[in-house]
Design a protein around this motif. Structure first.
Motif, PDB file in Angstrom:
ATOM      1  N   ALA A  59     -24.373 -52.834  36.812  1.00  0.00           N
ATOM      2  CA  ALA A  59     -23.501 -52.004  35.970  1.00  0.00           C
ATOM      3  C   ALA A  59     -22.034 -52.333  36.177  1.00  0.00           C
ATOM      4  O   ALA A  59     -21.228 -52.228  35.253  1.00  0.00           O
ATOM      5  N   SER A  60     -21.662 -52.775  37.374  1.00  0.00           N
ATOM      6  CA  SER A  60     -20.257 -53.112  37.633  1.00  0.00           C
ATOM      7  C   SER A  60     -19.823 -54.386  36.903  1.00  0.00           C
ATOM      8  O   SER A  60     -18.637 -54.661  36.787  1.00  0.00           O
ATOM      9  N   ASN A  61     -20.781 -55.158  36.395  1.00  0.00           N
ATOM     10  CA  ASN A  61     -20.477 -56.385  35.653  1.00  0.00           C
ATOM     11  C   ASN A  61     -20.616 -56.204  34.149  1.00  0.00           C
ATOM     12  O   ASN A  61     -20.602 -57.184  33.397  1.00  0.00           O
ATOM     13  N   ILE A  62     -20.769 -54.978  33.698  1.00  0.00           N
ATOM     14  CA  ILE A  62     -20.939 -54.686  32.271  1.00  0.00           C
ATOM     15  C   ILE A  62     -19.694 -53.988  31.759  1.00  0.00           C
ATOM     16  O   ILE A  62     -19.121 -53.138  32.436  1.00  0.00           O
ATOM     17  N   VAL A  63     -19.269 -54.368  30.548  1.00  0.00           N
ATOM     18  CA  VAL A  63     -18.113 -53.746  29.903  1.00  0.00           C
ATOM     19  C   VAL A  63     -18.587 -53.177  28.566  1.00  0.00           C
ATOM     20  O   VAL A  63     -19.234 -53.870  27.788  1.00  0.00           O
ATOM     21  N   ILE A  64     -18.264 -51.914  28.315  1.00  0.00           N
ATOM     22  CA  ILE A  64     -18.610 -51.265  27.051  1.00  0.00           C
ATOM     23  C   ILE A  64     -17.382 -51.331  26.149  1.00  0.00           C
ATOM     24  O   ILE A  64     -16.300 -50.909  26.547  1.00  0.00           O
ATOM     25  N   THR A  65     -17.554 -51.878  24.951  1.00  0.00           N
ATOM     26  CA  THR A  65     -16.430 -51.987  24.022  1.00  0.00           C
ATOM     27  C   THR A  65     -16.801 -51.361  22.685  1.00  0.00           C
ATOM     28  O   THR A  65     -17.965 -51.076  22.419  1.00  0.00           O
ATOM     29  N   ALA A  66     -15.798 -51.194  21.843  1.00  0.00           N
ATOM     30  CA  ALA A  66     -16.020 -50.643  20.510  1.00  0.00           C
ATOM     31  C   ALA A  66     -16.476 -51.716  19.528  1.00  0.00           C
ATOM     32  O   ALA A  66     -16.797 -51.428  18.401  1.00  0.00           O
ATOM     33  N   GLY A  67     -16.506 -52.949  19.947  1.00  0.00           N
ATOM     34  CA  GLY A  67     -16.922 -54.034  19.070  1.00  0.00           C
ATOM     35  C   GLY A  67     -16.754 -55.368  19.765  1.00  0.00           C
ATOM     36  O   GLY A  67     -16.261 -55.449  20.890  1.00  0.00           O
ATOM     37  N   THR A  68     -17.128 -56.427  19.088  1.00  0.00           N
ATOM     38  CA  THR A  68     -17.087 -57.744  19.717  1.00  0.00           C
ATOM     39  C   THR A  68     -15.715 -58.384  19.670  1.00  0.00           C
ATOM     40  O   THR A  68     -15.423 -59.274  20.468  1.00  0.00           O
ATOM     41  N   ALA A  69     -14.847 -57.977  18.779  1.00  0.00           N
ATOM     42  CA  ALA A  69     -13.534 -58.621  18.657  1.00  0.00           C
ATOM     43  C   ALA A  69     -12.699 -58.433  19.921  1.00  0.00           C
ATOM     44  O   ALA A  69     -12.075 -59.374  20.408  1.00  0.00           O
ATOM     45  N   ARG A  70     -12.689 -57.226  20.473  1.00  0.00           N
ATOM     46  CA  ARG A  70     -11.877 -56.964  21.666  1.00  0.00           C
ATOM     47  C   ARG A  70     -12.387 -57.738  22.865  1.00  0.00           C
ATOM     48  O   ARG A  70     -11.614 -58.256  23.647  1.00  0.00           O
ATOM     49  N   ILE A  71     -13.700 -57.808  23.043  1.00  0.00           N
ATOM     50  CA  ILE A  71     -14.248 -58.465  24.223  1.00  0.00           C
ATOM     51  C   ILE A  71     -14.172 -59.983  24.094  1.00  0.00           C
ATOM     52  O   ILE A  71     -14.147 -60.689  25.088  1.00  0.00           O
ATOM     53  N   GLY A  72     -14.077 -60.478  22.866  1.00  0.00           N
ATOM     54  CA  GLY A  72     -13.990 -61.924  22.670  1.00  0.00           C
ATOM     55  C   GLY A  72     -12.792 -62.533  23.378  1.00  0.00           C
ATOM     56  O   GLY A  72     -12.905 -63.584  24.014  1.00  0.00           O
ATOM     57  N   LEU A  73     -11.652 -61.900  23.302  1.00  0.00           N
ATOM     58  CA  LEU A  73     -10.466 -62.407  23.994  1.00  0.00           C
ATOM     59  C   LEU A  73     -10.649 -62.379  25.499  1.00  0.00           C
ATOM     60  O   LEU A  73     -10.224 -63.280  26.207  1.00  0.00           O
ATOM     61  N   HIS A  74     -11.308 -61.343  26.013  1.00  0.00           N
ATOM     62  CA  HIS A  74     -11.545 -61.248  27.447  1.00  0.00           C
ATOM     63  C   HIS A  74     -12.376 -62.448  27.908  1.00  0.00           C
ATOM     64  O   HIS A  74     -12.054 -63.087  28.897  1.00  0.00           O
ATOM     65  N   PHE A  75     -13.451 -62.760  27.170  1.00  0.00           N
ATOM     66  CA  PHE A  75     -14.277 -63.902  27.538  1.00  0.00           C
ATOM     67  C   PHE A  75     -13.508 -65.207  27.390  1.00  0.00           C
ATOM     68  O   PHE A  75     -13.669 -66.120  28.182  1.00  0.00           O
ATOM     69  N   PHE A  76     -12.677 -65.291  26.377  1.00  0.00           N
ATOM     70  CA  PHE A  76     -11.896 -66.499  26.154  1.00  0.00           C
ATOM     71  C   PHE A  76     -11.039 -66.831  27.373  1.00  0.00           C
ATOM     72  O   PHE A  76     -10.944 -67.969  27.796  1.00  0.00           O
ATOM     73  N   PHE A  77     -10.429 -65.812  27.952  1.00  0.00           N
ATOM     74  CA  PHE A  77      -9.562 -66.043  29.095  1.00  0.00           C
ATOM     75  C   PHE A  77     -10.321 -66.145  30.413  1.00  0.00           C
ATOM     76  O   PHE A  77      -9.746 -66.501  31.426  1.00  0.00           O
ATOM     77  N   ARG A  78     -11.611 -65.860  30.411  1.00  0.00           N
ATOM     78  CA  ARG A  78     -12.427 -65.933  31.629  1.00  0.00           C
ATOM     79  C   ARG A  78     -13.269 -67.200  31.686  1.00  0.00           C
ATOM     80  O   ARG A  78     -13.963 -67.409  32.658  1.00  0.00           O
ATOM     81  N   VAL A  79     -13.263 -68.019  30.667  1.00  0.00           N
ATOM     82  CA  VAL A  79     -14.090 -69.231  30.638  1.00  0.00           C
ATOM     83  C   VAL A  79     -13.612 -70.192  31.722  1.00  0.00           C
ATOM     84  O   VAL A  79     -12.415 -70.457  31.844  1.00  0.00           O
ATOM     85  N   PRO A  80     -14.536 -70.716  32.531  1.00  0.00           N
ATOM     86  CA  PRO A  80     -14.127 -71.676  33.563  1.00  0.00           C
ATOM     87  C   PRO A  80     -13.559 -72.949  32.932  1.00  0.00           C
ATOM     88  O   PRO A  80     -13.976 -73.359  31.864  1.00  0.00           O
ATOM     89  N   THR A  81     -12.584 -73.546  33.590  1.00  0.00           N
ATOM     90  CA  THR A  81     -11.934 -74.737  33.026  1.00  0.00           C
ATOM     91  C   THR A  81     -12.260 -76.004  33.798  1.00  0.00           C
ATOM     92  O   THR A  81     -11.651 -77.027  33.564  1.00  0.00           O
ATOM     93  N   GLY A  82     -13.194 -75.954  34.685  1.00  0.00           N
ATOM     94  CA  GLY A  82     -13.547 -77.166  35.430  1.00  0.00           C
ATOM     95  C   GLY A  82     -14.973 -77.086  35.930  1.00  0.00           C
ATOM     96  O   GLY A  82     -15.626 -76.065  35.814  1.00  0.00           O
ATOM     97  N   GLY A  83     -15.460 -78.173  36.457  1.00  0.00           N
ATOM     98  CA  GLY A  83     -16.816 -78.210  37.003  1.00  0.00           C
ATOM     99  C   GLY A  83     -17.806 -78.788  36.016  1.00  0.00           C
ATOM    100  O   GLY A  83     -17.454 -79.163  34.889  1.00  0.00           O
ATOM    101  N   PRO A  84     -19.048 -78.915  36.459  1.00  0.00           N
ATOM    102  CA  PRO A  84     -20.097 -79.522  35.608  1.00  0.00           C
ATOM    103  C   PRO A  84     -20.273 -78.759  34.288  1.00  0.00           C
ATOM    104  O   PRO A  84     -20.291 -77.536  34.276  1.00  0.00           O
TER     105      PRO A  84
END
Length: 87
Positions: A59-84
Motif C-alpha cells: 500500500a505504501s507504493n500505491i498512489v490514488i489519483t483522480a485520473g491518469t493525466a496527473r500520475i503520468g508526469l510523476h512516472f515520467f520523472f521517475r523513469v530510470p535513465t541508465g542501466g540495462p
C-alpha cells in the motif's frame, strides 16, 4: 440533432444519500484535504485488488489519483535513465 434537456434531470435524487453521509460522519473530516498520495485505507484496498491479478504491491507504493493525466508526469520523472534496457 442532440439532447436539449439537462442530463441531471434524468439522474435519481441523491439527497437521501447525502443526508445519511452528513449524519454518519464528522463534517470536518469530509471537508479536509487528503494526503497527496491518497488515503492509506484506499491504497490498502488497491493493494488487495491488484493481488487478484497476480501483482504484489505494498500500500505504501500505491498512489490514488483522480485520473491518469496527473500520475503520468510523476512516472515520467521517475523513469530510470541508465542501466540495462534503458536508452
Amino acid at each position: 440533432m442532440g439532447l436539449v434537456l439537462p442530463l441531471y434531470a434524468m439522474e435519481p435524487d441523491i439527497s437521501p444519500v447525502i443526508e445519511r453521509v452528513l449524519h454518519k460522519n464528522d463534517i470536518s473530516q469530509l471537508m479536509s484535504y487528503t494526503p497527496p498520495q491518497g488515503l492509506y485505507r484506499h491504497r490498502q484496498v488497491g493493494s488487495e485488488w491488484v493481488k487478484r491479478f497476480g501483482v504484489s504491491a505494498d500500500a505504501s507504493n500505491i498512489v490514488i489519483t483522480a485520473g491518469t493525466a496527473r500520475i503520468g508526469l510523476h512516472f515520467f520523472f521517475r523513469v530510470p535513465t541508465g542501466g540495462p534496457g534503458c536508452r
